[in-house]
Scaffold this active site. Structure first.
Site, PDB file in Angstrom:
ATOM      1  N   ILE A 104      37.694  41.779  37.027  1.00 65.05           N
ATOM      2  CA  ILE A 104      38.322  40.467  37.103  1.00 65.05           C
ATOM      3  C   ILE A 104      38.028  39.961  38.507  1.00 65.05           C
ATOM      4  O   ILE A 104      38.283  40.658  39.486  1.00 65.05           O
ATOM      5  CB  ILE A 104      39.836  40.532  36.779  1.00 65.05           C
ATOM      6  CG1 ILE A 104      40.455  39.148  36.753  1.00 65.05           C
ATOM      7  CG2 ILE A 104      40.566  41.450  37.695  1.00 65.05           C
ATOM      8  CD1 ILE A 104      41.857  39.115  36.136  1.00 65.05           C
ATOM      9  N   VAL A 106      37.436  36.282  41.120  1.00 65.98           N
ATOM     10  CA  VAL A 106      37.573  34.840  41.341  1.00 65.98           C
ATOM     11  C   VAL A 106      36.693  34.457  42.528  1.00 65.98           C
ATOM     12  O   VAL A 106      36.678  35.137  43.553  1.00 65.98           O
ATOM     13  CB  VAL A 106      39.048  34.462  41.638  1.00 65.98           C
ATOM     14  CG1 VAL A 106      39.183  32.986  41.939  1.00 65.98           C
ATOM     15  CG2 VAL A 106      39.944  34.869  40.481  1.00 65.98           C
ATOM     16  N   GLU A 137      41.897  49.812  37.494  1.00 71.95           N
ATOM     17  CA  GLU A 137      41.795  50.429  38.811  1.00 71.95           C
ATOM     18  C   GLU A 137      41.605  49.319  39.830  1.00 71.95           C
ATOM     19  O   GLU A 137      41.005  48.288  39.527  1.00 71.95           O
ATOM     20  CB  GLU A 137      40.591  51.386  38.914  1.00 71.95           C
ATOM     21  CG  GLU A 137      40.725  52.652  38.102  1.00 71.95           C
ATOM     22  CD  GLU A 137      40.245  52.489  36.670  1.00 71.95           C
ATOM     23  OE1 GLU A 137      40.613  53.322  35.836  1.00 71.95           O
ATOM     24  OE2 GLU A 137      39.505  51.521  36.375  1.00 71.95           O
ATOM     25  N   ASN A 142      42.569  46.049  48.653  1.00 74.30           N
ATOM     26  CA  ASN A 142      42.725  44.737  48.015  1.00 74.30           C
ATOM     27  C   ASN A 142      44.218  44.461  47.768  1.00 74.30           C
ATOM     28  O   ASN A 142      44.683  44.463  46.635  1.00 74.30           O
ATOM     29  CB  ASN A 142      41.934  44.706  46.699  1.00 74.30           C
ATOM     30  CG  ASN A 142      41.819  43.324  46.109  1.00 74.30           C
ATOM     31  OD1 ASN A 142      42.518  42.395  46.523  1.00 74.30           O
ATOM     32  ND2 ASN A 142      40.955  43.178  45.128  1.00 74.30           N
ATOM     33  N   TYR A 149      49.109  42.526  40.362  1.00 77.42           N
ATOM     34  CA  TYR A 149      49.313  43.476  39.272  1.00 77.42           C
ATOM     35  C   TYR A 149      50.772  43.916  39.202  1.00 77.42           C
ATOM     36  O   TYR A 149      51.354  43.987  38.117  1.00 77.42           O
ATOM     37  CB  TYR A 149      48.393  44.690  39.420  1.00 77.42           C
ATOM     38  CG  TYR A 149      46.929  44.318  39.403  1.00 77.42           C
ATOM     39  CD1 TYR A 149      46.439  43.276  38.604  1.00 77.42           C
ATOM     40  CD2 TYR A 149      46.013  44.989  40.199  1.00 77.42           C
ATOM     41  CE1 TYR A 149      45.109  42.933  38.603  1.00 77.42           C
ATOM     42  CE2 TYR A 149      44.667  44.644  40.195  1.00 77.42           C
ATOM     43  CZ  TYR A 149      44.222  43.620  39.398  1.00 77.42           C
ATOM     44  OH  TYR A 149      42.899  43.269  39.386  1.00 77.42           O
TER      45      TYR A 149
END
Length: 184
Positions: A104, A106, A137, A142, A149
């Site tokens: 995922i 952006v 994961e 990050n 999450y």
């Protein structure tokens, strides 16, 4: 039944009125509400690879993305802003009652504006009727993703040592899990 149909319509049909109102009354529509998701196709790869290369020191290759198209249990989406600009993408694998977010990402210029959350929520809702648990994961380096999450309900379940390539060696991965089956 009608509620489900309207929810499906909102996921599939782009509401041009939102874009119109955003232009005429800029404060009336949240920018993230103008984002839409659609299935990724091979023609999207140049833009997807551009985002991948901007975000990662060790990006996926074009071949890895093409493998994701070929895999029967993978589903790939892009997130578009008005004007059809691709601002992000996400990939999920679903098999044997489990789902796994594979990637995922952006575009840097659209980060922290709701695109990541929109894609994550989309993946959760896609996985919910197909799996009991959703896994992913993330690099410990990050913190923005980790926070997202956790806010979405994922919980940390472990660490994969040396999972990611990193400058000067390897970086661990924090493993997260989200229960998709409601507790009774």
């Amino acid at each position: 039944m009608w509620k489900l149909l309207h929810k499906l319509k909102d996921a599939v049909v782009y509401d041009a009125d939102r874009e119109f109102y955003a232009k005429v009354f800029p404060d009336s529509v949240d920018r993230k509400d103008l984002l839409r998701l659609r299935k990724m196709d091979h023609g999207d790869l140049p833009e997807v690879l551009k985002i991948e290369n901007l975000n990662y020191d060790f990006p996926w290759s074009e071949g890895v993305f093409k493998d994701c198209f070929r895999a029967m249990n993978y589903v790939n989406w892009v997130c578009e802003a008005p004007g059809d600009a691709i601002v992000g993408y996400c990939i999920i694998s679903v098999m044997a009652g489990e789902a796994h977010i594979m990637n995922i990402s952006v575009s840097p210029e659209f980060q922290r504006q709701g695109a990541g959350r929109k894609m994550l929520n989309h993946l959760v809702e896609y996985a919910r009727p197909r799996a009991e648990k959703l896994f992913l994961e993330v690099r410990p380096s990050n913190p923005g993703a980790i926070s997202l999450y956790r806010q979405t309900g994922f919980r940390e379940i472990g660490v994969r040592k040396g999972y990611y390539p990193a400058k000067g060696g390897r970086e661990d991965a924090i493993m997260f899990e989200l229960d998709l089956v409601p507790l009774l």
